[in-house]
Design an enzyme around this catalytic site. Structure first.
Site, PDB file in Angstrom:
ATOM      1  N   ASP A  49      76.246 -21.140 158.035  1.00 30.87           N
ATOM      2  CA  ASP A  49      76.948 -19.860 158.017  1.00 30.87           C
ATOM      3  C   ASP A  49      75.999 -18.773 157.512  1.00 30.87           C
ATOM      4  O   ASP A  49      74.929 -19.072 156.986  1.00 30.87           O
ATOM      5  CB  ASP A  49      78.199 -19.934 157.122  1.00 30.87           C
ATOM      6  CG  ASP A  49      77.914 -20.627 155.804  1.00 30.87           C
ATOM      7  OD1 ASP A  49      76.814 -20.419 155.240  1.00 30.87           O
ATOM      8  OD2 ASP A  49      78.782 -21.384 155.335  1.00 30.87           O
ATOM      9  N   ASP A  51      75.595 -15.310 155.129  1.00 31.31           N
ATOM     10  CA  ASP A  51      76.208 -14.519 154.060  1.00 31.31           C
ATOM     11  C   ASP A  51      75.481 -13.196 153.926  1.00 31.31           C
ATOM     12  O   ASP A  51      74.277 -13.102 154.159  1.00 31.31           O
ATOM     13  CB  ASP A  51      76.130 -15.284 152.738  1.00 31.31           C
ATOM     14  CG  ASP A  51      76.854 -16.624 152.815  1.00 31.31           C
ATOM     15  OD1 ASP A  51      78.023 -16.632 153.224  1.00 31.31           O
ATOM     16  OD2 ASP A  51      76.220 -17.656 152.512  1.00 31.31           O
ATOM     17  N   ASP A 131      72.323 -19.615 142.218  1.00 31.29           N
ATOM     18  CA  ASP A 131      72.042 -20.910 141.597  1.00 31.29           C
ATOM     19  C   ASP A 131      70.569 -21.333 141.644  1.00 31.29           C
ATOM     20  O   ASP A 131      69.943 -21.522 140.618  1.00 31.29           O
ATOM     21  CB  ASP A 131      72.977 -22.007 142.138  1.00 31.29           C
ATOM     22  CG  ASP A 131      73.107 -21.995 143.653  1.00 31.29           C
ATOM     23  OD1 ASP A 131      72.382 -21.232 144.316  1.00 31.29           O
ATOM     24  OD2 ASP A 131      73.929 -22.767 144.179  1.00 31.29           O
TER      25      ASP A 131
HETATM   26  P1  ATP Z   1      75.286 -24.173 152.753  1.00 31.17           P
HETATM   27  O1  ATP Z   1      75.920 -23.001 153.459  1.00 31.17           O
HETATM   28  O2  ATP Z   1      74.277 -24.898 153.526  1.00 31.17           O
HETATM   29  O3  ATP Z   1      76.281 -25.055 152.129  1.00 31.17           O
HETATM   30  P2  ATP Z   1      74.454 -22.155 150.886  1.00 31.17           P
HETATM   31  O4  ATP Z   1      73.315 -22.114 149.913  1.00 31.17           O
HETATM   32  O5  ATP Z   1      74.506 -21.104 151.927  1.00 31.17           O
HETATM   33  O6  ATP Z   1      74.446 -23.605 151.520  1.00 31.17           O
HETATM   34  P3  ATP Z   1      77.058 -21.263 150.139  1.00 31.17           P
HETATM   35  O7  ATP Z   1      78.124 -22.026 149.437  1.00 31.17           O
HETATM   36  O8  ATP Z   1      77.260 -20.828 151.542  1.00 31.17           O
HETATM   37  O9  ATP Z   1      75.764 -22.167 150.029  1.00 31.17           O
HETATM   38  O10 ATP Z   1      76.715 -20.026 149.218  1.00 31.17           O
HETATM   39  C1  ATP Z   1      75.898 -18.926 149.635  1.00 31.17           C
HETATM   40  C2  ATP Z   1      74.980 -18.453 148.501  1.00 31.17           C
HETATM   41  O11 ATP Z   1      75.774 -18.061 147.378  1.00 31.17           O
HETATM   42  C3  ATP Z   1      74.057 -19.532 147.959  1.00 31.17           C
HETATM   43  O12 ATP Z   1      72.871 -19.621 148.702  1.00 31.17           O
HETATM   44  C4  ATP Z   1      73.813 -19.064 146.536  1.00 31.17           C
HETATM   45  O13 ATP Z   1      72.846 -18.049 146.501  1.00 31.17           O
HETATM   46  C5  ATP Z   1      75.146 -18.459 146.158  1.00 31.17           C
HETATM   47  N1  ATP Z   1      76.037 -19.428 145.474  1.00 31.17           N
HETATM   48  C6  ATP Z   1      76.970 -20.220 146.027  1.00 31.17           C
HETATM   49  N2  ATP Z   1      77.613 -20.979 145.132  1.00 31.17           N
HETATM   50  C7  ATP Z   1      77.072 -20.655 143.948  1.00 31.17           C
HETATM   51  C8  ATP Z   1      77.318 -21.072 142.599  1.00 31.17           C
HETATM   52  N3  ATP Z   1      78.230 -21.991 142.325  1.00 31.17           N
HETATM   53  N4  ATP Z   1      76.570 -20.494 141.628  1.00 31.17           N
HETATM   54  C9  ATP Z   1      75.634 -19.561 141.910  1.00 31.17           C
HETATM   55  N5  ATP Z   1      75.360 -19.133 143.139  1.00 31.17           N
HETATM   56  C10 ATP Z   1      76.062 -19.652 144.148  1.00 31.17           C
HETATM   57 MG    MG Z   2      76.027 -20.779 153.309  1.00 32.14          MG
END
Ligand code: ATP
Ligand code: MG
Length: 433
Positions: A49, A51, A131
């Site tokens: 996805d 963001d 994170d």
């Molecule tokens: P994926 O989409 O592959 O699961 P992602 O890193 O994009 O991985 P998301 O859950 O889509 O994870 O979150 C988007 C972004 O938001 C992350 O890359 C991170 O920067 C931030 N983020 C998400 N969850 C947290 C958290 N629990 N604490 C801090 N930052 C977070």
């Molecule tokens: Mg993501």
């Protein structure tokens, strides 16, 4: 820095994400594509996805996108911009929670967990509260530049996962980050640097503070993303699996070869293979398998000590097992209903006479139930193998052959004739004239 150094250009991003950034920027706001999608593109993977991060507040985002925009979340307010089925998540820049100014808006519980996280800030502060270093990358499509605040690109090249800031504090603030550490290790095939790895075992218990509905969503992301077996092993290794599935702890063995553990591994392996083959997967199947042997044990206890018959014991054990499961992971009702159905069908699959087999095969969950039977056969051997073979043959047969298979079963296992209680005939009364 110039993103073209990394072979990054706007065409590699979703058109909808680019539209969102462009609209926000035209209205005078800062906007970037951010997070996991940039990490994935740098690794040559397809992002799940996209963001967006911006300095526009949720209400301002709503004003720009109007009916396309939905504001969601309490702990963390976000805007979802909808393009048909595709959703772009837009988050307002947030400040670090230690910011004294924002203390009244960043609430914590006694374990240091953030209950609300709506302190707005600038882009540097936003990077700091993310994170991992590899997740704090920002891309501006307008001038094709990348911002990397914590050497995320270098870490990415080294295959290193590193939490931003003090790991203990960051895990305390949001214990789900421990699960994210495991998930990214498995998914990205990266290692967790020592300081981020070391506190996990000790802090694993903090997951008890996370709402069961959020944990259920996280557990799907962990187990149904194509690396289920590897993720399961890591969760076990770091003492996190038992936090998610405390009811399975009594079935853990040193060698990892109890019936329950073998079925968990088999079900995860098959799920991973299905994902690799782009086949549909059903979360209910996985959990039905996870809890099959604990359920069986409960059934035996209820039969022996409670004097229940097999059918009633299964029904009651099913309810108790699901209640236990949902205490830590709140599965939606449609899933628990399917889990129950798959369990119930294990009983139906035992019935091979009369019209029962055809009825069982018409059940919409037959396929999942048969798959579970096959896995059980591998583990249990003996009669279960024979049963699974019979069903395999039954499915491949035509109508006439099926009748033969059923007849053979009737011959092998003749059912005792049911004795009906026949009411005594009343003597006919002579009509009185
Ligand atoms: P994926 O989409 O592959 O699961 P992602 O890193 O994009 O991985 P998301 O859950 O889509 O994870 O979150 C988007 C972004 O938001 C992350 O890359 C991170 O920067 C931030 N983020 C998400 N969850 C947290 C958290 N629990 N604490 C801090 N930052 C977070
Ligand atoms: Mg993501």
């Amino acid at each position: 820095m110039n993103a073209s150094h990394f072979n990054i250009h706007p065409q590699r991003f979703s058109r909808n994400a680019l539209t969102v950034v462009d609209k926000l920027q035209r209205q005078g706001f800062e906007a970037y594509i951010v997070g996991g999608c940039i990490r994935d593109i740098l690794l040559g993977k397809h992002p799940k996805d996209f963001d967006v991060a911006t300095n526009a507040r949720p209400e301002q985002i709503q004003q720009i996108f109007q009916r396309k925009c939905r504001l969601i979340g309490r702990r963390f307010r976000l805007a979802h911009i909808m393009f048909g089925r595709d959703i772009i998540e837009v988050a307002t820049f947030r400040a670090s929670h230690s910011d004294a100014l924002g203390e009244h808006q960043a609430k914590r519980n006694d374990d240091g967990m953030l209950l609300r996280d709506n302190v707005y800030g600038n882009i540097e502060q936003d990077a700091e509260r993310r994170d991992f270093t590899v997740n704090a990358l920002y891309y501006d499509p307008q001038n094709n530049t990348l911002r990397d605040y914590f050497n995320g690109i270098e870490d990415l090249k080294a295959g290193k996962l590193r939490l931003i800031g003090d790991p203990v504090t960051r895990y305390q603030e949001d214990p789900v980050r421990m699960l994210r550490s495991i998930r990214f290790m498995a998914k990205l095939d990266m290692f967790l640097e020592k300081p981020s790895e070391q506190p996990i075992r000790e802090l694993a218990y903090l997951l008890k503070n996370i709402p069961p509905a959020r944990l259920f969503d996280e557990s799907l992301k962990l187990l149904q993303a194509g690396q289920g077996l590897k993720t399961y092993r890591l969760l076990r290794q770091y003492g996190l699996f038992e936090q998610l599935f405390p009811a399975l702890v009594p079935y853990f063995t040193e060698k990892g070869d109890s019936f329950a553990e073998r079925l968990i591994s088999t079900a995860l392996t098959s799920t991973d293979e299905r994902i690799a083959d782009k086949l549909r997967i059903n979360p209910a199947f996985l959990f039905a398998a996870f809890f099959w042997y604990p359920l069986r044990e409960k059934v035996e206890v209820l039969k022996n000590e409670g004097g229940l018959n097999n059918h009633d014991a299964h029904a009651l054990a099913g309810t108790e097992t699901l209640n236990l499961f949902c205490r830590t992971l709140a599965a939606p009702r449609r899933h628990t209903a399917t889990i129950r159905e798959i369990w119930f069908l294990q009983l139906q699959l035992q019935k091979r006479t009369g019209a029962a087999p055809m009825r069982t095969m018409e059940n919409p969950k037959f396929r999942a139930a048969f798959d579970l039977l096959m896995m059980r056969a591998d583990i249990e051997g003996g009669d279960t193998v024979e049963l699974a073979k019979w069903w395999h043959e039954f499915q491949l047969s035509n109508g006439e052959q099926r009748t033969q298979l059923v007849k053979e079963q009737q011959r092998l296992h003749p059912q005792p004739k049911k004795k009906y209680f026949r009411p005594r005939k009343r003597p006919k009364q002579k009509p009185t004239e």
